[in-house]
Design a protein around this motif. Structure first.
Motif, PDB file in Angstrom:
ATOM      1  N   ARG A  37       0.935  -1.259  -0.101  1.00  0.00           N
ATOM      2  CA  ARG A  37      -0.218  -0.022  -0.037  1.00  0.00           C
ATOM      3  C   ARG A  37       0.884   1.176   0.017  1.00  0.00           C
ATOM      4  NH1 ARG A  37      -2.884  -3.575  -0.617  1.00  0.00           N
ATOM      5  NH2 ARG A  37      -4.879  -4.212   0.273  1.00  0.00           N
ATOM      6  N   GLN A  38       0.455   2.216  -0.594  1.00  0.00           N
ATOM      7  CA  GLN A  38       1.119   3.565  -0.685  1.00  0.00           C
ATOM      8  C   GLN A  38       0.417   4.693   0.408  1.00  0.00           C
ATOM      9  OE1 GLN A  38       3.830   4.012  -2.724  1.00  0.00           O
ATOM     10  NE2 GLN A  38       3.798   1.926  -3.632  1.00  0.00           N
ATOM     11  N   ALA A  39       1.139   5.543   0.917  1.00  0.00           N
ATOM     12  CA  ALA A  39       0.366   6.485   1.543  1.00  0.00           C
ATOM     13  C   ALA A  39       1.520   7.770   1.351  1.00  0.00           C
ATOM     14  CB  ALA A  39       0.558   6.402   3.100  1.00  0.00           C
ATOM     15  N   GLY A  40       0.397   8.994   0.702  1.00  0.00           N
ATOM     16  CA  GLY A  40       1.141  10.052   0.417  1.00  0.00           C
ATOM     17  C   GLY A  40       1.181  10.307  -1.093  1.00  0.00           C
ATOM     18  N   PRO A  41       1.671  11.376  -1.632  1.00  0.00           N
ATOM     19  CA  PRO A  41       2.361  12.179  -0.964  1.00  0.00           C
ATOM     20  C   PRO A  41       1.838  13.066   0.056  1.00  0.00           C
ATOM     21  CG  PRO A  41       2.036  12.860  -3.127  1.00  0.00           C
ATOM     22  CD  PRO A  41       1.798  11.564  -3.317  1.00  0.00           C
ATOM     23  N   LEU A  42       2.250  13.273   1.213  1.00  0.00           N
ATOM     24  CA  LEU A  42       1.541  14.096   2.105  1.00  0.00           C
ATOM     25  C   LEU A  42       2.310  15.698   2.393  1.00  0.00           C
ATOM     26  CD1 LEU A  42       1.238  11.153   4.673  1.00  0.00           C
ATOM     27  CD2 LEU A  42      -0.888  12.390   3.392  1.00  0.00           C
ATOM     28  N   ALA A  43       1.886  16.705   2.431  1.00  0.00           N
ATOM     29  CA  ALA A  43       2.676  17.885   2.677  1.00  0.00           C
ATOM     30  C   ALA A  43       2.797  18.333   4.177  1.00  0.00           C
ATOM     31  CB  ALA A  43       2.239  18.994   1.749  1.00  0.00           C
ATOM     32  N   LEU A  44       3.943  18.245   4.792  1.00  0.00           N
ATOM     33  CA  LEU A  44       3.711  18.570   6.218  1.00  0.00           C
ATOM     34  C   LEU A  44       4.970  19.653   6.627  1.00  0.00           C
ATOM     35  CD1 LEU A  44       4.116  14.738   6.979  1.00  0.00           C
ATOM     36  CD2 LEU A  44       2.017  16.132   7.607  1.00  0.00           C
ATOM     37  N   THR A  45       4.400  20.618   7.300  1.00  0.00           N
ATOM     38  CA  THR A  45       5.470  21.555   7.772  1.00  0.00           C
ATOM     39  C   THR A  45       5.888  21.103   9.013  1.00  0.00           C
ATOM     40  OG1 THR A  45       4.286  23.531   6.445  1.00  0.00           O
ATOM     41  CG2 THR A  45       5.734  24.039   8.285  1.00  0.00           C
ATOM     42  N   LEU A  46       7.142  21.329   9.085  1.00  0.00           N
ATOM     43  CA  LEU A  46       7.937  20.720  10.583  1.00  0.00           C
ATOM     44  C   LEU A  46       7.991  21.970  11.223  1.00  0.00           C
ATOM     45  CD1 LEU A  46      11.408  18.880  10.610  1.00  0.00           C
ATOM     46  CD2 LEU A  46      10.425  20.394  12.398  1.00  0.00           C
ATOM     47  N   ARG A  47       6.988  21.905  12.355  1.00  0.00           N
ATOM     48  CA  ARG A  47       7.031  23.064  13.416  1.00  0.00           C
ATOM     49  C   ARG A  47       8.048  23.191  14.238  1.00  0.00           C
ATOM     50  NH1 ARG A  47       1.378  21.608  14.529  1.00  0.00           N
ATOM     51  NH2 ARG A  47       2.177  22.272  16.565  1.00  0.00           N
ATOM     52  N   ALA A  48       8.587  24.068  14.700  1.00  0.00           N
ATOM     53  CA  ALA A  48       9.656  24.266  15.645  1.00  0.00           C
ATOM     54  C   ALA A  48       9.235  23.717  17.016  1.00  0.00           C
ATOM     55  CB  ALA A  48      10.018  25.809  15.914  1.00  0.00           C
ATOM     56  N   ASP A  49       7.758  24.035  17.407  1.00  0.00           N
ATOM     57  CA  ASP A  49       7.347  23.404  18.752  1.00  0.00           C
ATOM     58  C   ASP A  49       7.366  21.940  18.785  1.00  0.00           C
ATOM     59  OD1 ASP A  49       5.268  23.732  16.936  1.00  0.00           O
ATOM     60  OD2 ASP A  49       3.731  23.378  18.442  1.00  0.00           O
ATOM     61  N   GLU A  50       7.133  21.418  17.610  1.00  0.00           N
ATOM     62  CA  GLU A  50       6.736  19.867  17.538  1.00  0.00           C
ATOM     63  C   GLU A  50       8.203  19.310  17.535  1.00  0.00           C
ATOM     64  OE1 GLU A  50       3.564  18.348  14.308  1.00  0.00           O
ATOM     65  OE2 GLU A  50       5.261  19.496  13.546  1.00  0.00           O
ATOM     66  N   ALA A  51       9.166  19.926  17.026  1.00  0.00           N
ATOM     67  CA  ALA A  51      10.403  19.499  17.012  1.00  0.00           C
ATOM     68  C   ALA A  51      11.162  19.538  18.626  1.00  0.00           C
ATOM     69  CB  ALA A  51      11.562  20.217  16.175  1.00  0.00           C
ATOM     70  N   ALA A  52      10.723  20.741  19.334  1.00  0.00           N
ATOM     71  CA  ALA A  52      11.439  21.038  20.495  1.00  0.00           C
ATOM     72  C   ALA A  52      10.516  20.107  21.392  1.00  0.00           C
ATOM     73  CB  ALA A  52      10.937  22.521  20.957  1.00  0.00           C
ATOM     74  N   ALA A  53       9.340  19.559  21.331  1.00  0.00           N
ATOM     75  CA  ALA A  53       8.636  18.798  22.239  1.00  0.00           C
ATOM     76  C   ALA A  53       9.067  17.207  21.897  1.00  0.00           C
ATOM     77  CB  ALA A  53       7.232  18.780  21.751  1.00  0.00           C
ATOM     78  N   PHE A  54       9.322  17.092  20.689  1.00  0.00           N
ATOM     79  CA  PHE A  54       9.972  15.638  20.557  1.00  0.00           C
ATOM     80  C   PHE A  54      11.645  15.513  21.244  1.00  0.00           C
ATOM     81  CE2 PHE A  54      11.995  12.209  18.190  1.00  0.00           C
ATOM     82  CZ  PHE A  54      10.874  11.424  17.857  1.00  0.00           C
ATOM     83  N   ALA A  55      12.357  16.742  21.024  1.00  0.00           N
ATOM     84  CA  ALA A  55      13.469  16.453  21.439  1.00  0.00           C
ATOM     85  C   ALA A  55      13.179  16.449  23.153  1.00  0.00           C
ATOM     86  CB  ALA A  55      14.514  17.951  21.223  1.00  0.00           C
ATOM     87  N   ASP A  56      12.469  17.130  23.644  1.00  0.00           N
ATOM     88  CA  ASP A  56      12.232  17.346  25.232  1.00  0.00           C
ATOM     89  C   ASP A  56      12.035  15.755  25.740  1.00  0.00           C
ATOM     90  OD1 ASP A  56      11.776  18.673  27.801  1.00  0.00           O
ATOM     91  OD2 ASP A  56       9.881  17.865  27.278  1.00  0.00           O
ATOM     92  N   ALA A  57      10.963  15.238  24.858  1.00  0.00           N
ATOM     93  CA  ALA A  57      10.486  13.879  25.198  1.00  0.00           C
ATOM     94  C   ALA A  57      11.774  12.703  25.003  1.00  0.00           C
ATOM     95  CB  ALA A  57       9.379  13.271  24.254  1.00  0.00           C
TER      96      ALA A  57
END
Lengths: 128, 138
Positions: free
Chosen positions: A5-25
């Motif tokens: 199965r295929q998924a996408g293409p999906l356009a996603l903007t990498l948000r700074a708060d998402e990256a910070a929350a991920f790093a914090d986790a």
């Protein structure tokens, strides 16, 4: 029928708060750090989950990670929009195994990160 | 010119600052979107045959990345590939060890093998990272 199965293409903007929350986790407070493994978040997208669920019975099973890899071609940057495309394949039986191969590219098609997950489907109820 | 390490170089053990407990795993699940109940629901994990909720493999790989950044803060990580060998039941105190496994002088890269260890148990995760050190003045 091809077990793919295929998924996408999906356009996603990498948000700074998402990256910070991920790093914090991961226990890091390093400012501005986007972990190489950040695309793990994109593997949880509903479209990719749906592709996994089409190829494995998740009513009676649960997906367990066996392997995972990330190849960094261009570091990910907050504020950038990426196009994520994934291919999910059923690659084994008894127990069922799936492979998820994905790529995140910039809008102009430049590949940035390739990532691959190997999943084993385990029964929700272990045999006695 | 690039300063490459010597094959066999062993890095100092890197310990996660606190045991990984249920609250930490829930925080990771929220940030990553990985809400697999094996990681957060004790009843589901036990029914599936585990002693309790297990730490997401991806989280172990993320800790490998943190250890690599601590050991080689200026190197580029070109590739990170992990194999999850044993389930890690929460709470768990983890220690990561690293060893230079291969040096490729032609490509100016090296491979660092990282093991995620749990006390009195076999390694939970083995990861290989391909690193490129920063260029230095000749």
């Amino acid at each position: 029928m091809t077990a793919e199965r295929q998924a996408g293409p999906l356009a996603l903007t990498l948000r700074a708060d998402e990256a910070a929350a991920f790093a914090d986790a991961l226990g890091s407070q390093r400012p501005g750090w986007v972990p190489l493994i950040f695309p793990a978040r994109w593997l949880a997208l509903p479209e990719i989950r749906a592709a996994v669920a089409e190829l494995a019975d998740l009513t009676d099973g649960l997906a367990l990670h066996e392997t995972q890899s990330f190849d960094c071609l261009v570091p990910l940057r907050p504020g950038t929009t990426y196009t994520v495309t994934a291919t999910v394949r059923r690659v084994g039986e008894n127990p069922p195994r799936l492979s998820v191969q994905a790529i995140a590219a910039t809008a102009d098609g430049t590949p940035c990160v390739r990532f691959q997950a190997g999943l084993r489907i385990v029964p929700r109820t272990a045999p006695p | 010119m690039t300063a490459l390490p010597i094959v066999g170089t062993t890095l100092p053990a890197w310990s996660v600052r606190a045991p990984i407990d249920a609250a930490w795993v829930r925080r990771y699940a929220g940030a990553s979107g990985d809400d697999n109940p094996l990681h957060v629901d004790p009843a589901v994990a036990r029914a599936a045959g585990f002693a309790g909720p297990i730490v997401p493999g991806m989280m172990l790989l993320g800790l490998c990345e943190r250890a690599i950044r601590a050991w080689y803060p200026d190197a580029e990580i070109l590739r990170l590939a992990g194999r999850f060998l044993q389930p890690v039941v929460t709470p768990a105190a983890l220690t990561l060890t690293g060893r230079v496994a291969l040096v490729n002088a032609a490509k100016a890269t090296f491979i660092l093998r990282v093991l995620v260890g749990v006390p009195d148990a076999a390694p939970a995760c083995m990861a290989d990272a391909t690193l490129r050190p920063p260029q230095t003045q000749a």
